[in-house]
Design a protein around this motif. Sequence first.
Motif: not given
Length: 382
Positions: A137-146, A317-320, A369-371
């Motif tokens: 799924a890479g960084s795409d949580l919406s692509a999970i397959g479990s 999170k991104d800046i930190g 990238e996701i953030l």
Amino acid sequence: MQASQFTYAPIPAAAEALRNEVRAFLAVEMGRIGPLARADSWMGFDAEFSRKLGEARLIGITMPTVLGGRGLDYFARYVVSEELLAAGAPVSAHWIADRQSAPLLLRYGTEEQKRRYIPGINRGELYFCIGMSEPNAGSDLSAIGSRARREGAGWRLDGRKIWTTNAHRSHYMIALVRTGSPDEGRQGGMSQFVINLAAPGVTVRPIRDLTGGDHFNEVFFDDVVLAEDALIGTEGKGWEQVMAELAIERSGPERFLSSMALLHSLIGVLGASPDALESFHVGRLTARLFALRTMSLAVTAKFAAGEDPAWAASCVKDIGTGLEQELPEIAALIGREQPRVGSGSELAQIQAYLTQLAPSFSLRGGTREILRGILARGLGLR
């Protein structure tokens, strides 16, 4: 429009009063923790330390007293977290369970689930990991397959998760998996489950990083039987639930205090008379830290007010992460010795360790990238 996301929010006096209590605890318990171990901090696993922290009632700060917590607010937990991280305390054993698993269960779990899991979390004796990312799924949580399929009064689970911090040391995982049909869309038909990691069909394989550590793991589910009461919240509403969980994960002080042991050691070596370049960089780092702390406290205020601060949390999170990853590079630029693995001064060893570990900082909790995609949507740019 988004400037209001970071309105200044001072820590209330009642929460600030906890700081001396935490410092008194650390004065006793941190004596056995060496400088290099302090560099690990919230990735440092120490079951004895977590148990003692639980005995001192410094875990589960926001949990109800009937479940072994202290019934205080998010600012109180912020003060405790800040002191632990600033000291380099080894909090990894209980950290994920305290930070997000217990709040998730409190918000969405059944009364039986709350009674079963939250008191053990608050004692520092029950450890959880997060099951979100997957290899394909890479960084795409919406692509999970479990996927968990209904079977009788329960479920059967197949799939795998990756980058699961401390899965090899945890008792349970809260996992996001598919339970619905493909026509429900990429973000539909998902549910969250509590999974016993000792159950038949669960296999945990550590993934070693550049330092030789095994914080990360890959977890395989092969025909794992889940009881009906393993489901958290509402079937099919896992995406909404996990987004609320991620806002908690992304906004805390751990998102910019991971490298504090290096900054402390660097300032100690530079001493009271740094040159102009050293003064510039230390001053700039300090200013950035104060800005991030102000932003993080603003997100804490939103949690305390019952709001959804997903956009602001992603920003913190991104800046930190950027600051945490730059710190070893800046230390190398102005440091008076080179990083060394296994020998040399305290500064040289801490610098080497965090230089190797820093690339992972922009993976955990959501990649850069996701953030930035989330931030772009919040700003109306996509």
